[in-house]
Design an enzyme around this catalytic site. Structure first.
Site, PDB file in Angstrom:
ATOM      1  N   THR A  94       0.895  -1.156   0.000  1.00  0.00           N
ATOM      2  CA  THR A  94       0.000   0.000   0.000  1.00  0.00           C
ATOM      3  C   THR A  94       0.933   1.205   0.000  1.00  0.00           C
ATOM      4  O   THR A  94       2.039   1.131   0.561  1.00  0.00           O
ATOM      5  CB  THR A  94      -0.920   0.044   1.249  1.00  0.00           C
ATOM      6  OG1 THR A  94      -0.101   0.263   2.396  1.00  0.00           O
ATOM      7  CG2 THR A  94      -1.715  -1.224   1.433  1.00  0.00           C
ATOM      8  N   HIS A  95       0.551   2.260  -0.643  1.00  0.00           N
ATOM      9  CA  HIS A  95       1.425   3.432  -0.808  1.00  0.00           C
ATOM     10  C   HIS A  95       2.757   3.056  -1.449  1.00  0.00           C
ATOM     11  O   HIS A  95       3.760   3.736  -1.232  1.00  0.00           O
ATOM     12  CB  HIS A  95       1.697   4.124   0.538  1.00  0.00           C
ATOM     13  CG  HIS A  95       0.471   4.362   1.367  1.00  0.00           C
ATOM     14  ND1 HIS A  95      -0.242   5.535   1.330  1.00  0.00           N
ATOM     15  CD2 HIS A  95      -0.183   3.546   2.237  1.00  0.00           C
ATOM     16  CE1 HIS A  95      -1.265   5.440   2.163  1.00  0.00           C
ATOM     17  NE2 HIS A  95      -1.268   4.245   2.714  1.00  0.00           N
ATOM     18  N   GLU A 115       4.756   0.648 -21.347  1.00  0.00           N
ATOM     19  CA  GLU A 115       4.793   2.119 -21.272  1.00  0.00           C
ATOM     20  C   GLU A 115       3.825   2.723 -22.293  1.00  0.00           C
ATOM     21  O   GLU A 115       3.118   3.690 -22.012  1.00  0.00           O
ATOM     22  CB  GLU A 115       6.203   2.638 -21.553  1.00  0.00           C
ATOM     23  CG  GLU A 115       7.181   2.392 -20.420  1.00  0.00           C
ATOM     24  CD  GLU A 115       8.580   2.844 -20.808  1.00  0.00           C
ATOM     25  OE1 GLU A 115       9.050   3.824 -20.257  1.00  0.00           O
ATOM     26  OE2 GLU A 115       9.193   2.202 -21.689  1.00  0.00           O
ATOM     27  N   LYS A 158      20.788  -1.182 -22.211  1.00  0.00           N
ATOM     28  CA  LYS A 158      19.368  -1.013 -21.921  1.00  0.00           C
ATOM     29  C   LYS A 158      18.470  -2.079 -22.529  1.00  0.00           C
ATOM     30  O   LYS A 158      18.675  -2.537 -23.639  1.00  0.00           O
ATOM     31  CB  LYS A 158      18.902   0.359 -22.432  1.00  0.00           C
ATOM     32  CG  LYS A 158      19.426   1.555 -21.670  1.00  0.00           C
ATOM     33  CD  LYS A 158      19.089   1.542 -20.178  1.00  0.00           C
ATOM     34  CE  LYS A 158      17.632   1.813 -19.919  1.00  0.00           C
ATOM     35  NZ  LYS A 158      17.260   3.184 -20.269  1.00  0.00           N
ATOM     36  N   SER A 204      18.311   0.764 -26.454  1.00  0.00           N
ATOM     37  CA  SER A 204      18.582   2.195 -26.564  1.00  0.00           C
ATOM     38  C   SER A 204      19.597   2.416 -27.673  1.00  0.00           C
ATOM     39  O   SER A 204      20.479   1.592 -27.896  1.00  0.00           O
ATOM     40  CB  SER A 204      19.131   2.701 -25.222  1.00  0.00           C
ATOM     41  OG  SER A 204      19.946   3.834 -25.427  1.00  0.00           O
TER      42      SER A 204
END
Ligand code: ARG
Length: 465
Positions: free
Chosen positions: A163-164, A298, A291, A285
């Site tokens: 949570t949070h 996304e 990468k 990348s």
């Protein structure tokens, strides 16, 4: 002036005009570049209207046969990509009608009897949304199946629940995955609700006031598979609520996909490292050789914004429109089409991603052992020994503080250390605080205990169909 003196400019509505339409009107006004997508719905509606007119003796059976055959020819040409959708056609309704007249001459001019483009476009759009709902529903179902399979295959896997975005309590990974199955269930329910309101025939409303011919609206409804016919012609031609309903359902669905995307992005970071994404579904990348980026989730997260945008765009377009049809409403289509395309694509991509990702079981396991995820269970243990929950909470809070200072988790505390905080703690506390036990203890309906989750998997499978 006689009718022929007007410059008709070959428009379906040219009779009343003296001057040729300015080119800027043609290009600004035309929707054919995008509403051509509605050709099969438009032709299906025209065929049903034509058959009904024959039955009602508004046209003869022979005339109907000729019109129907020509409409089929036009549809075939459109299917094969041989039809040229020129801007001068204005919209799909005019394009089909013009093509019909070109094929069978003056008889083609009878098809529009008792009909307006206003009820025609409402009909086409309803047929389109109905099909879109069916397709999206099947894609959601596919994704639910993959999630449920993943849950079943990883039924023993425990990970931190958050949570949070702070470690909270241990949960089964299956429980986490099934949370998304629930969200998707509601998405499907929303679409089913949408379907009920879509499934109303507007045809027979004509321009706005209804038609003067003896149209059999029930027959057309039956032929096109509509449950009911609209009760008010003015509402029927000016209503786009069913498009908004769809866009809202699509937006909520995208919000769910975006939340899952976010978890996939976070879980695939080196910091979390809970999942491995397959190379085939990641990108690199151009400058940083190391990468491996999660572009797909996304992008799903990003595309959520455009679907929300379509919902807001149409709400705003419809706001303040007087009854009945207004040309503003032509702006409904690009939003709707793009939302349908986006949602379908995102569902397919997410399903593929879920099929191919793998879980780093060891990392998940290790993560549960750090961060005092079992603190609530320790407080519950003390409650079991007669303390109030508030008192127990206070004690365990102090134990956490001590643990942080000593760099020790609870299972690294000696019993002596435990007893400094409460004399009620006994040796059985270590077994009590085993994360797997903490999971199993949550054995209420809706809880994360494996027995409950297994039942949920069974239930989900039944419901998914
Ligand atoms: N292309 C129009 C639309 O998408 C069809 C309806 C046009 N009706 C009219 N009266 N101009 O809304």
């Amino acid at each position: 002036m006689t009718k022929n003196e007007g410059v008709t400019d070959n428009k379906l509505w040219g009779g009343r005009f003296r001057e040729k339409t300015d080119k800027i009107v043609d290009s600004f006004n035309a929707s054919i570049s995008y509403d051509r997508r509605l050709y099969s719905q438009d032709i299906a509606g025209s065929k049903a209207h034509c058959r009904m007119m024959a039955k009602q003796k508004i046209i003869s059976g022979e005339e109907a046969s000729q019109i129907l055959a020509a409409l089929s020819e036009i549809e075939n040409e459109m299917d094969r990509g041989e039809f040229s959708f020129h801007e001068a056609y204005e919209d799909i309704h005019s394009a089909v009608e013009k093509a019909l007249i070109e094929k069978i001459g003056i008889l083609g001019e009878k098809l529009h009897t008792g009909r307006s483009r206003n009820d025609q476009v409402a009909l086409d759009l309803r047929l389109y949304v109905r099909e879109a709902i069916e397709k999206v529903n099947l894609l959601i179902r596919e994704m639910q199946k993959v999630l449920t399979d993943l849950a079943e295959k990883n039924i023993d896997l425990v990970l931190p629940g958050y949570t949070h975005l702070q470690r909270a309590q241990p949960v089964l990974l299956a429980h986490h995955l099934l949370a998304y199955v629930e969200m998707l269930k509601r998405d499907r329910q929303r679409l089913q609700g949408n379907l009920v309101r879509v499934n109303v025939l507007p045809l027979g409303s004509a321009a706005l006031a209804g038609a003067t011919f003896k149209l059999d609206r029930d027959m057309v409804a039956k032929e096109l598979g509509f449950g009911t016919i609209s009760d008010n012609s003015m509402d029927a031609v000016s209503d786009r609520d069913f498009v908004l309903d769809f866009l809202f359902a699509a937006s909520t669905l995208m919000m769910h996909l975006s939340r899952l995307s976010e978890e996939i992005v976070i879980w695939s970071t080196q910091e979390f490292n809970f999942i491995r994404l397959p190379d085939e579904l990641c990108t690199g990348s151009s400058i940083m050789p190391q990468k491996k980026n999660p572009d797909l989730p996304e992008l799903i997260r990003g595309k959520t914004g455009r679907v929300y945008g379509h919902l807001m765009a149409l709400l705003t377009t419809m706001k303040g429109l007087p009854l009945t049809y207004n040309k503003d409403m032509q702006e409904d289509k690009e939003s709707l089409f793009d939302a349908v395309d986006t949602v379908e694509q995102c569902l397919m991509v997410m399903t593929r991603l879920l099929k191919k990702l793998s879980f780093n079981k060891e990392v998940m396991k290790k993560a549960i052992d750090k961060g005092y995820l079992v603190a609530t269970d320790l407080a519950d243990y003390l409650v079991g020994r007669g303390l109030t929950f508030r008192k127990a909470h206070q004690i365990v809070g102090e134990m956490v503080l001590y643990g942080i200072g000593q760099k020790k988790e609870f299972n690294q505390f000696s019993l002596d250390e435990m007893n400094r905080f409460s004399k009620e703690i006994e040796n059985n506390v270590y077994a009590w605080l085993d994360p797997a036990q903490c999971v199993e203890r949550r054995n209420l309906p809706g809880g994360t205990a494996s027995e409950r989750v297994k039942k949920s998997i069974k239930k989900a499978k039944r419901e998914i169909g």
